[in-house]
Motif scaffolding. Sequence first.
Motif, PDB file in Angstrom:
ATOM      1  N   LEU A  87       0.854  -1.180   0.000  1.00  0.00           N
ATOM      2  CA  LEU A  87       0.000   0.000   0.000  1.00  0.00           C
ATOM      3  C   LEU A  87       0.894   1.236   0.000  1.00  0.00           C
ATOM      4  N   PRO A  88       0.481   2.303  -0.657  1.00  0.00           N
ATOM      5  CA  PRO A  88       1.399   3.439  -0.845  1.00  0.00           C
ATOM      6  C   PRO A  88       1.416   4.452   0.281  1.00  0.00           C
ATOM      7  N   GLY A  89       0.605   4.256   1.342  1.00  0.00           N
ATOM      8  CA  GLY A  89       0.462   5.287   2.349  1.00  0.00           C
ATOM      9  C   GLY A  89       1.757   5.720   3.005  1.00  0.00           C
ATOM     10  N   PHE A  90       2.675   4.785   3.257  1.00  0.00           N
ATOM     11  CA  PHE A  90       3.911   5.154   3.940  1.00  0.00           C
ATOM     12  C   PHE A  90       4.811   6.015   3.072  1.00  0.00           C
ATOM     13  N   LEU A  91       4.588   5.998   1.746  1.00  0.00           N
ATOM     14  CA  LEU A  91       5.401   6.807   0.848  1.00  0.00           C
ATOM     15  C   LEU A  91       4.802   8.183   0.573  1.00  0.00           C
ATOM     16  N   TRP A  92       3.576   8.406   0.973  1.00  0.00           N
ATOM     17  CA  TRP A  92       2.974   9.721   0.727  1.00  0.00           C
ATOM     18  C   TRP A  92       3.768  10.850   1.371  1.00  0.00           C
ATOM     19  N   PRO A  93       4.196  10.730   2.652  1.00  0.00           N
ATOM     20  CA  PRO A  93       5.034  11.810   3.200  1.00  0.00           C
ATOM     21  C   PRO A  93       6.340  11.996   2.432  1.00  0.00           C
ATOM     22  N   GLN A  94       6.965  10.904   1.985  1.00  0.00           N
ATOM     23  CA  GLN A  94       8.209  11.024   1.228  1.00  0.00           C
ATOM     24  C   GLN A  94       7.978  11.733  -0.100  1.00  0.00           C
ATOM     25  N   ALA A  95       6.881  11.382  -0.781  1.00  0.00           N
ATOM     26  CA  ALA A  95       6.591  12.010  -2.067  1.00  0.00           C
ATOM     27  C   ALA A  95       6.325  13.507  -1.898  1.00  0.00           C
ATOM     28  N   LEU A  96       5.625  13.877  -0.840  1.00  0.00           N
ATOM     29  CA  LEU A  96       5.385  15.298  -0.581  1.00  0.00           C
ATOM     30  C   LEU A  96       6.698  16.011  -0.261  1.00  0.00           C
ATOM     31  N   SER A  97       7.571  15.353   0.487  1.00  0.00           N
ATOM     32  CA  SER A  97       8.869  15.940   0.792  1.00  0.00           C
ATOM     33  C   SER A  97       9.676  16.177  -0.480  1.00  0.00           C
ATOM     34  N   VAL A  98       9.637  15.228  -1.400  1.00  0.00           N
ATOM     35  CA  VAL A  98      10.369  15.386  -2.668  1.00  0.00           C
ATOM     36  C   VAL A  98       9.747  16.497  -3.510  1.00  0.00           C
ATOM     37  N   GLN A 112      10.849  10.454   7.901  1.00  0.00           N
ATOM     38  CA  GLN A 112      11.033   9.444   8.950  1.00  0.00           C
ATOM     39  C   GLN A 112      11.653  10.067  10.210  1.00  0.00           C
ATOM     40  N   VAL A 113      12.525  11.029  10.046  1.00  0.00           N
ATOM     41  CA  VAL A 113      13.099  11.725  11.201  1.00  0.00           C
ATOM     42  C   VAL A 113      11.989  12.437  11.972  1.00  0.00           C
ATOM     43  N   ILE A 114      11.125  13.129  11.258  1.00  0.00           N
ATOM     44  CA  ILE A 114      10.015  13.833  11.905  1.00  0.00           C
ATOM     45  C   ILE A 114       9.074  12.844  12.579  1.00  0.00           C
ATOM     46  N   ALA A 156      14.273   4.919   5.175  1.00  0.00           N
ATOM     47  CA  ALA A 156      13.101   5.238   4.354  1.00  0.00           C
ATOM     48  C   ALA A 156      12.309   3.970   4.040  1.00  0.00           C
ATOM     49  N   VAL A 157      11.585   3.469   5.055  1.00  0.00           N
ATOM     50  CA  VAL A 157      10.771   2.271   4.900  1.00  0.00           C
ATOM     51  C   VAL A 157       9.393   2.514   5.521  1.00  0.00           C
ATOM     52  N   GLU A 158       8.600   1.430   5.661  1.00  0.00           N
ATOM     53  CA  GLU A 158       7.218   1.571   6.086  1.00  0.00           C
ATOM     54  C   GLU A 158       7.049   1.854   7.575  1.00  0.00           C
ATOM     55  N   ASP A 159       7.929   1.300   8.406  1.00  0.00           N
ATOM     56  CA  ASP A 159       7.661   1.209   9.835  1.00  0.00           C
ATOM     57  C   ASP A 159       7.664   2.513  10.613  1.00  0.00           C
ATOM     58  N   PRO A 160       8.404   3.555  10.238  1.00  0.00           N
ATOM     59  CA  PRO A 160       8.300   4.797  11.008  1.00  0.00           C
ATOM     60  C   PRO A 160       6.883   5.369  11.033  1.00  0.00           C
ATOM     61  N   ALA A 161       6.243   5.473   9.881  1.00  0.00           N
ATOM     62  CA  ALA A 161       4.869   5.989   9.839  1.00  0.00           C
ATOM     63  C   ALA A 161       3.920   5.057  10.574  1.00  0.00           C
ATOM     64  N   PHE A 162       4.108   3.768  10.408  1.00  0.00           N
ATOM     65  CA  PHE A 162       3.273   2.783  11.084  1.00  0.00           C
ATOM     66  C   PHE A 162       3.410   2.891  12.600  1.00  0.00           C
ATOM     67  N   THR A 163       4.636   3.008  13.098  1.00  0.00           N
ATOM     68  CA  THR A 163       4.868   3.109  14.537  1.00  0.00           C
ATOM     69  C   THR A 163       4.195   4.347  15.107  1.00  0.00           C
ATOM     70  N   LEU A 164       4.314   5.470  14.417  1.00  0.00           N
ATOM     71  CA  LEU A 164       3.664   6.693  14.889  1.00  0.00           C
ATOM     72  C   LEU A 164       2.152   6.541  14.919  1.00  0.00           C
ATOM     73  N   LEU A 194      -5.019   4.386   9.344  1.00  0.00           N
ATOM     74  CA  LEU A 194      -3.889   5.019   8.662  1.00  0.00           C
ATOM     75  C   LEU A 194      -2.626   4.181   8.811  1.00  0.00           C
ATOM     76  N   GLY A 195      -2.472   3.544   9.974  1.00  0.00           N
ATOM     77  CA  GLY A 195      -1.357   2.613  10.125  1.00  0.00           C
ATOM     78  C   GLY A 195      -1.455   1.460   9.146  1.00  0.00           C
ATOM     79  N   PHE A 196      -2.680   1.034   8.849  1.00  0.00           N
ATOM     80  CA  PHE A 196      -2.895  -0.011   7.847  1.00  0.00           C
ATOM     81  C   PHE A 196      -2.408   0.454   6.480  1.00  0.00           C
ATOM     82  N   GLN A 197      -2.627   1.714   6.147  1.00  0.00           N
ATOM     83  CA  GLN A 197      -2.148   2.236   4.866  1.00  0.00           C
ATOM     84  C   GLN A 197      -0.626   2.200   4.776  1.00  0.00           C
TER      85      GLN A 197
END
Length: 742
Positions: A87-98, A112-114, A156-164, A194-197
Motif C-alpha cells: 500500500l502506498p500510504g507510507f510513501l505519501w510523506p516522502q513524495a510530498l517531501s520530494v 522518517q526523522v520527523i 526510508a521504509v514503512e515502519d516509522p509511519a506505522f509506529t507513529l 492510517l497505520g494499515f495504509q
Amino acid sequence: MATTVLDPTAAGADRRARWRAPAGQPAYARPVLLVITVLAAVLYAWGINHSQYHTFYANAVRSMSESWKAFFYGSFDPGNSITLDKLPGFLWPQALSVRIFGFHPWALVLPQVIEGVASLLVLYRLVRRWAGVEAALIAATAFLLTPVAVGLFRTAVEDPAFTLCVLLAAEATQRAARDGRLRPLLFAGVWVGLGFQAKMLEAWAVLPALALVYLLSAPIALRGRLAHLGVSGLVMAAVSMSWMIAVTLTPAKDRPYVDGTTDNSAFSMVVGYNFLNRFSSLGVSAASTGSVSATRNGGGGHGGIADRETGTNGASQGARSAGSVTQVPAAAAPTSEARQAGSGGRGGRGGDQDGWSKMFGRSLASQTGWLYPIAAVSIACGVLWRRGRPRTDRIRAGFLLWGTWLATYFLVFSAGSVAGHTYYMGVIAVPLAALTGGGVALMWRAYRAGGPRAWALPGAVTATAAWSVYLAGEFPSFLPWLAPVVGLLGLGAFVLLVLGRRGRGASGGRLALAGLAASLAALLFAPSAWAVQVFNPAYASSGRGAVGPSGKHRGHRSVTSAGGRTGQRARTGAGSRGETPGAPGAPGGAGGFNVLQDDDRLTVAQKELLRYATSHQGSATYVFATTGWRRASPYILSTGAPVLPLGGYSGDVPFPTEAQFRHLVASGKLRYMLLSGGGRDTGALSGNGTGTGTGATQITAWVRSACTPVPASTYGGTESAGATEPSGATGEALYRCTSGAA
C-alpha cells in the motif's frame, strides 16, 4: 483615551515559561524532555545528507512526486503502468517531501526523522498520563537509546509511519478509556486505519491491546463499551480498506496493475502476497489468493521482500562516471559472518532469525531486546500487585495495554518471517520502553515502601544487567570492556539498593537514590553503546534499521556491522560504490539500499542511450520498456523517464502479457525495448525484479525475433566483432519495435 503599556519583562517571562515544566510537574521535567527530544533529532538526522534510500521504493517516490495519479496509486514508474507491491500510504510523506525539496536521498529520509521525534513525544505523553512524569522520562530515554529505534527513524521504509500511527491510536484509546467517551475511540480507529495504509495487516495486531484496555477499564456499562468498540471497529475497517476499495472500483484500464498479484487485485496483494506468504513456514499457503508467491527455493519466509536488500541493484550497478558516492557497508558476496547474522533473508532459512526463538537471537536481541527482563518483571508486578483494585484502575490498565501489545507482536514476529528486516522491531521497542519506565516507577515506590515487594527492583535490575552482559559478550571484538562495565553497574546497583534499604535517615535515602541512578545506568548503558554508533561510519545504520554490530561468527570472533560488512569502514571516493561491476541487472551486486550523491546517477553511456530513445520517442507513452524494475531503476531515479518495467518486483507478475505488450507496440505507445547484451535476459536470472517470469520471457523472445536491433554506435556504443547482437557501453541492447512487427 486608554494607553496600553507593553512590559518587556512579560514577553521574556513568556519565552522562559516555554522551558519550564507545567504546574504540578517537577521543575526538571520540561528541560529534560527538551534535551531528550533534541538528542533524538540528532541521532535520527545524523548524516542524512548521505543517507541510504531504498531503491525500489525510491523509484516509486520519484514517480509519485511527479504525478498525482501516481501519488494516489503508488505507481512504481512515471508511466503509471504498475504499482508497488505495498500500500502506498507510507510513501505519501516522502513524495510530498520530494515535491517540496526535490529528489535527494535526505528528502526521502526527512519524513522518517520527523515521525521518529513525534513518536517519542507521543510515547512520553502516553506514559506520563499513565504512570507519571518520572516514568515518562525514563521511557522516553529508553526508547531514544534502543538501537532499532535509532536505526528505524533514519531509514526510508514503512515502519516509522506505522509506529507513529499505532502510538497515536494508543494515545486516543487511553483518553477514551479514561473518560468512557466514543469520540477519542473513533480517532483511535482512524489512526489504526492510517497505520494499515502504511503497514497493512500488521497494524491490526495492535487491536487486541486497545480493545482489551477499553473493554476492561472504561467507566461505562458493558453494553456501552461493546457498542463503542463496534462503532470504532467499523471506522477502522473503513479507513483501512479505503484504498483497496477505491482501486477495486476503478476499471483496470484506468489504473496501474497491482504488483504482487496474478489477478490485479489489491486484496490479493494485501492478504496473500504481504500476509499469508510470511507464514509459509507454518504451512500456510497463499497459492489460492491470486498473489505471486514470495518464497524461493522452498524457503519458509518472505524472500521477495528480503531480496530488496540482498539482490541485484540496477540503480547502482555498471560502470559509472566518476563521482563521490558513499559505499554501502555491505559486500557484494556476503561474508560468512553476514550470512550467519542475517541468513534467513532468503526464505527465512538459517541463521538466528529463523524459528520461534528468533527474538532472542543475537541479531535481533542486540538491536531490540536489551530490556526484555525488566519488561517481563514489570508486567508481572503491574498486574499482580494491582489485583483487587477497581475495574477502572489506570495503572493496571496501562500494564495490560503494553503487556498485550508486546505479547501480540512478539508472537507474530516469532511465528512469521523477519528475514533480516531489523526495522520490523520498532513496534517492539515501544512497549519495552514504556514498560521499563512504568515498571521502574512502580517498583521504586514499592522499594521505598518496604516489605517483600522492595526486592522486585533489585532483582529486575540484576536480571536485566546479567542479560545485557550476555548479549554484549556475544560481540567480543566490539567494545570488549562493555560487558564487564555493565556487570559492575548491575552489581553496584544491587549493593546500593540493599544498603539503602538497611540504612536509616538521610544516609539511607542517599544510598537508595544512588542505587536508583546506578540501576538506570545498568539498564541503559549497553543499548546506548549501540545507539551512538550512528556516529561511527563502520557501524552506522544498514538500511534495515540496525545500528552497531548485528551478528558474530564464533569461529573468527569477528563482528558484523549493521550493514553486514565485517569490521570494515564505509569508504568515500570516486568509483567507490559498494557494488559488483557489470551490466545493470547482472547477478550479485549491492543490496536494495543505496547511498548516492546527487551527481551522475547515470553513466555517460546510459545518458546517451536515454537521449537517443527520448529523441526518437515521438508520441509514444513510454521511452522504452525493459526487463524488470532493476534495469529501469537508474533511468527513473535520475530523470523520471517513463520506462515500462516487466514482471513487477518479483519478475513473476504477469504484466504486461505478451498480447498486451504487442498491443502497446501496435498502438504506437511503445517503440523501444532495452535488453541485456548477449541474450542474457532469457533464463539468466531467477526473478526478483529481473523480468524472467513466463510473460517476460515470452516478450523478450518476441522482441529478439520481431524487432530491429539499434546499432550501438547510434547511441554512443561500439560494435563488438562476432557479437550476436549490438551491445553498447552499458552492456545493454536497444531494439526498435514497429507497429508492423506486432
